[in-house]
Design an enzyme around this catalytic site. Structure first.
Site, PDB file in Angstrom:
ATOM      1  N   LEU A 154      -3.367 -54.274   8.134  1.00 59.93           N
ATOM      2  CA  LEU A 154      -3.576 -52.868   8.474  1.00 59.93           C
ATOM      3  C   LEU A 154      -5.036 -52.540   8.757  1.00 59.93           C
ATOM      4  O   LEU A 154      -5.376 -51.971   9.796  1.00 59.93           O
ATOM      5  CB  LEU A 154      -3.080 -51.981   7.328  1.00 59.93           C
ATOM      6  CG  LEU A 154      -1.572 -51.789   7.162  1.00 59.93           C
ATOM      7  CD1 LEU A 154      -1.284 -51.078   5.855  1.00 59.93           C
ATOM      8  CD2 LEU A 154      -1.015 -50.987   8.329  1.00 59.93           C
ATOM      9  N   ASP A 155      -5.903 -52.880   7.811  1.00 58.33           N
ATOM     10  CA  ASP A 155      -7.290 -52.440   7.903  1.00 58.33           C
ATOM     11  C   ASP A 155      -8.021 -53.042   9.099  1.00 58.33           C
ATOM     12  O   ASP A 155      -8.734 -52.345   9.823  1.00 58.33           O
ATOM     13  CB  ASP A 155      -8.037 -52.790   6.610  1.00 58.33           C
ATOM     14  CG  ASP A 155      -7.467 -52.065   5.400  1.00 58.33           C
ATOM     15  OD1 ASP A 155      -6.863 -51.000   5.599  1.00 58.33           O
ATOM     16  OD2 ASP A 155      -7.643 -52.552   4.273  1.00 58.33           O
TER      17      ASP A 155
ATOM     18  N   LYS B  54     -19.424 -52.005  -7.514  1.00 54.68           N
ATOM     19  CA  LYS B  54     -19.177 -52.416  -6.132  1.00 54.68           C
ATOM     20  C   LYS B  54     -19.494 -51.276  -5.166  1.00 54.68           C
ATOM     21  O   LYS B  54     -20.032 -51.500  -4.077  1.00 54.68           O
ATOM     22  CB  LYS B  54     -17.729 -52.863  -5.954  1.00 54.68           C
ATOM     23  CG  LYS B  54     -17.347 -54.115  -6.740  1.00 54.68           C
ATOM     24  CD  LYS B  54     -15.912 -54.524  -6.466  1.00 54.68           C
ATOM     25  CE  LYS B  54     -15.529 -55.763  -7.270  1.00 54.68           C
ATOM     26  NZ  LYS B  54     -14.141 -56.201  -7.024  1.00 54.68           N
TER      27      LYS B  54
ATOM     28  N   THR C 125     -13.994 -53.886   7.555  1.00 63.45           N
ATOM     29  CA  THR C 125     -12.613 -53.422   7.743  1.00 63.45           C
ATOM     30  C   THR C 125     -12.019 -52.801   6.489  1.00 63.45           C
ATOM     31  O   THR C 125     -10.972 -52.161   6.547  1.00 63.45           O
ATOM     32  CB  THR C 125     -11.712 -54.585   8.204  1.00 63.45           C
ATOM     33  OG1 THR C 125     -11.695 -55.588   7.187  1.00 63.45           O
ATOM     34  CG2 THR C 125     -12.220 -55.177   9.504  1.00 63.45           C
TER      35      THR C 125
ATOM     36  N   GLU D 103       0.844  -1.198   0.000  1.00 61.55           N
ATOM     37  CA  GLU D 103       0.000   0.000   0.000  1.00 61.55           C
ATOM     38  C   GLU D 103       0.884   1.254   0.000  1.00 61.55           C
ATOM     39  O   GLU D 103       1.868   1.337   0.738  1.00 61.55           O
ATOM     40  CB  GLU D 103      -0.861  -0.058   1.259  1.00 61.55           C
ATOM     41  CG  GLU D 103      -1.796   1.085   1.484  1.00 61.55           C
ATOM     42  CD  GLU D 103      -2.610   0.879   2.768  1.00 61.55           C
ATOM     43  OE1 GLU D 103      -3.602   1.608   2.949  1.00 61.55           O
ATOM     44  OE2 GLU D 103      -2.254  -0.001   3.585  1.00 61.55           O
TER      45      GLU D 103
ATOM     46  N   CYS E 110      -5.545  -3.207   2.222  1.00 62.85           N
ATOM     47  CA  CYS E 110      -5.371  -3.327   3.675  1.00 62.85           C
ATOM     48  C   CYS E 110      -6.674  -3.435   4.457  1.00 62.85           C
ATOM     49  O   CYS E 110      -7.272  -4.497   4.533  1.00 62.85           O
ATOM     50  CB  CYS E 110      -4.534  -2.161   4.190  1.00 62.85           C
ATOM     51  SG  CYS E 110      -3.756  -2.516   5.798  1.00 62.85           S
TER      52      CYS E 110
ATOM     53  N   LYS F 114      -9.162   2.702  -2.218  1.00 62.67           N
ATOM     54  CA  LYS F 114      -9.468   1.997  -0.979  1.00 62.67           C
ATOM     55  C   LYS F 114     -10.893   2.320  -0.527  1.00 62.67           C
ATOM     56  O   LYS F 114     -11.325   3.472  -0.573  1.00 62.67           O
ATOM     57  CB  LYS F 114      -8.453   2.396   0.092  1.00 62.67           C
ATOM     58  CG  LYS F 114      -8.442   1.538   1.343  1.00 62.67           C
ATOM     59  CD  LYS F 114      -7.247   1.923   2.219  1.00 62.67           C
ATOM     60  CE  LYS F 114      -7.128   1.040   3.450  1.00 62.67           C
ATOM     61  NZ  LYS F 114      -5.907   1.380   4.237  1.00 62.67           N
TER      62      LYS F 114
END
Length: 630
Positions: free
Chosen positions: A358-359, A596, A460, A47, A168, A116
């Protein structure tokens, strides 16, 4: 803009001299020349950068206003051969009123002037002593002998972006001008600022920019005056940020003595796509009067940008959170989603397959936590391990160790599926030495049948498997409630590791589970008892597929761009040829397995991308993938 929709943007805080217009013009010109070499297309300065913000009553002196116009003319001449659309701040007098304004320049020409709207007039700020707020009356101003657009303007570039400007305090107002500018098409918002430093102010200021970027689906460029300003009562640090739809692309260092130039490439194509998806944004366009905003066309030349020279970080693991608190939040969403379902149906007993993978591990942790939240006896958790032809000792032992390490009493049972599957192969006339899909699917369905016959079954399977169709229809594809339904594989690993760090008693077994190769364990082991069926050897790394999923589903990224981003994200890890092959697998399996996903059970959504046909992903099962092939 390169062919993938990126626009190179820059922010600068100059090192000049307070009130020395010629020195400031020289500093601005030098930064513009640097930006030109870096192929920047949008550049903003602070500015009142041509004079300095803190000259105070000298704004009322004729000399500095006249000098500002001379400086503007010099700046036009010195940048005539550049293609950067850049914005500077200076005082502009129109019809006996002086405005704090932003002047937009391109190739030596003034494209327009934006005054402004809101002026601060409290505490250390008292702009109304010198300037007036813009009320929307004047539409043009005479500068350097030419009439140029003046007021609320959006600048439509031939490169495919639209620039809007606020100054600003405009951002700090109740209704910032950038709201209407964005509804008028501005997908890049520039804020020229002079904001001083106070304790905590930088964090607050940054949060304002982040929020405004998110709510307007824009790239928000913010730059503030630096150490050239007066330090009589306040200090300016030259803060600067670039945010894209609420995500930080860069944050500039403050308190720099030299002129700065910070660069980031913003994805305008993504921003436009987000606006199309956000119907509230479209409704807002219809609900506001935007006739007061002028549109100015600017013609910029597109350079032959090196596509690999992308000035932004491409996150290779977009589903993985950076904060521990996010992991806790995800885990809580899973937990309370399940707890609510169990409470609704007055269910005190569940079944879950525990494979040592993991699942099933994450799902098991969620189930235990849900039972605790409901004050249910954990003996109502029927954990069933179902060894088959490909079950390894490592996963089998880990499934038992996990139950023990958690220190809770559950009903743990082992039911081998081998004899049942052998009988089934005889019944349907299948040679069990033929290890095809029939061989694999029969095992998956037998396990599901056991679980469902035993009781309320917890699914899962995770997001990544469902997205790729890497599940057996009416086998592991089905359950009564899928707690991992929206958890990608990379996130599954991350949450388990987070849980391990938080719970020392099961840390060892959880880390070993994470280190175990991902496998459905449906094919026979080798002679040494090792897993022979490794999922990522067939599909490619899940981390790559999760990257594809995020950008494809969440950001709406096209095929060629998706591969382009992957090359950058996984540079020095995978070759282009590998990524291309995995991308083909991703597209073929994603489009080939919608049938699916059309009938998946309920499960909690935890992030911004999900696959439920009742929520986030509505698509026909016979959709062609031709458009996305490369």
């Amino acid at each position: 803009m390169n062919k993938y929709g990126f626009i190179r943007c820059g922010i600068s805080s100059i090192h000049g001299e307070l009130g020395n217009v010629q020195a400031n013009v020289q500093a601005i010109s030098e930064v513009v020349q640097r930006a030109e070499k870096e192929e920047v297309k949008v550049l903003i300065f602070p500015e009142l950068s041509i004079t300095g913000y803190t000259v105070q009553d000298m704004f009322l002196n004729t000399s500095i206003r006249q000098e500002s116009l001379k400086g503007l003319e010099k700046l036009c001449n010195e940048t005539r051969n550049t293609g950067v659309l850049f914005v500077i701040g200076m005082p502009i007098a129109v019809g006996g009123i002086m405005y704090n304004a932003a002047v937009v320049l391109l190739s030596g020409k003034i494209m327009g002037v934006v005054p402004k709207t809101y002026l601060p007039n409290n505490c250390e700020f008292y702009e109304k002593r010198w300037f007036s707020p813009y009320k929307g009356k004047e539409k043009s101003v005479n500068l350097l002998g030419e009439s140029v657009p003046f007021g609320n303007i959006v600048f439509e570039s031939s490169l495919g972006f639209t620039l809007g400007i606020e100054i600003c305090e405009d951002l700090w107002s109740v209704i910032p001008p950038s709201l209407l500018l964005s509804l008028s098409g501005a997908n890049i918002i520039a804020n020229l600022s002079a904001s001083n430093e106070l304790i905590g102010k930088d964090e607050y200021r940054k949060e304002l920019v982040k929020t405004q970027s998110a709510r307007t689906h824009s790239a928000y460029l913010y730059t503030s005056a630096g150490l050239m300003e007066s330090t009589t009562d306040i200090v300016f640090g030259g803060s600067g940020y670039i945010f894209e739809d609420g995500k930080e692309l860069l944050s500039a260092n403050r308190y720099e003595w030299e002129s700065t130039l910070h660069i980031a490439d913003v994805d305008v194509e993504y921003l436009d796509n987000e606006r199309i998806k956000d119907k509230t944004f479209g409704d807002s366009i219809q609900n506001f009067d935007l006739s007061n905003i002028q549109k100015v066309r600017v013609n910029q030349v597109s350079n032959e940008q090196d596509e690999k020279d992308l000035r932004r970080y491409i996150e290779p693991y977009p589903f993985v959170p950076k904060r521990k608190t996010d992991c806790e939040e995800i885990f809580n969403i899973q937990t309370y989603g399940l707890a609510r379902r169990l409470r609704h149906i007055h269910c005190k007993e569940v079944t879950i397959g525990i494979s040592g993978g993991l699942d099933s591990t994450l799902a098991f942790l969620v189930v235990v936590n849900a039972f605790k939240k409901l004050n249910l006896d954990t003996k109502g958790i029927h954990g069933i391990t179902m060894p088959g032809f490909g079950t390894s000792k490592r996963t089998y032992n880990n499934s038992l160790k996990l139950a023990e390490a958690l220190g809770v009493q559950i009903s743990l049972e082992e039911i081998s599926i081998k004899d049942a599957c052998i009988q089934h192969f005889k019944d349907i006339g299948h040679d069990m030495n033929n290890h095809n899909l029939v061989y694999e699917n029969a095992q998956a369905r037998e396990r599901t049948q056991i679980l469902m016959d035993k009781g309320f079954t917890i699914g899962t399977g995770d997001f990544s498997e469902l997205g790729l169709g890497w599940c057996t229809y009416n086998g592991d594809h089905m359950s009564m409630y899928g707690v991992n339904a929206s958890i990608p594989k990379t996130l599954v690993k991350h949450i388990i590791l987070w849980y391990a760090e938080e719970n020392e008693e099961c840390r060892g077994v959880l880390k070993d589970i994470v280190d175990t190769p991902i496998s459905p364990e449906l094919l026979p082991l080798d002679g040494q008892g090792n897993i022979t069926q490794k999922t990522e050897s067939n599909l490619g790394p899940y981390e790559v597929h999760d990257f594809f999923f995020y950008n494809f589903l969440r950001r709406g990224t096209s095929g060629g761009k998706l591969l382009f981003l992957a090359e950058i994200a996984f540079k020095d890890i995978y070759t282009k040829e590998q990524l291309c092959e995995w991308y083909k697998i991703f597209i073929n399996k994603f489009f080939g397995s919608q049938f699916k996903r059309d009938c998946v059970p309920g499960g909690p959504k935890v992030g911004s991308a999900a696959l439920s046909p009742r929520g986030d992903l509505r698509m026909p099962a016979d959709m062609s993938s031709e458009v996305w092939k490369i």
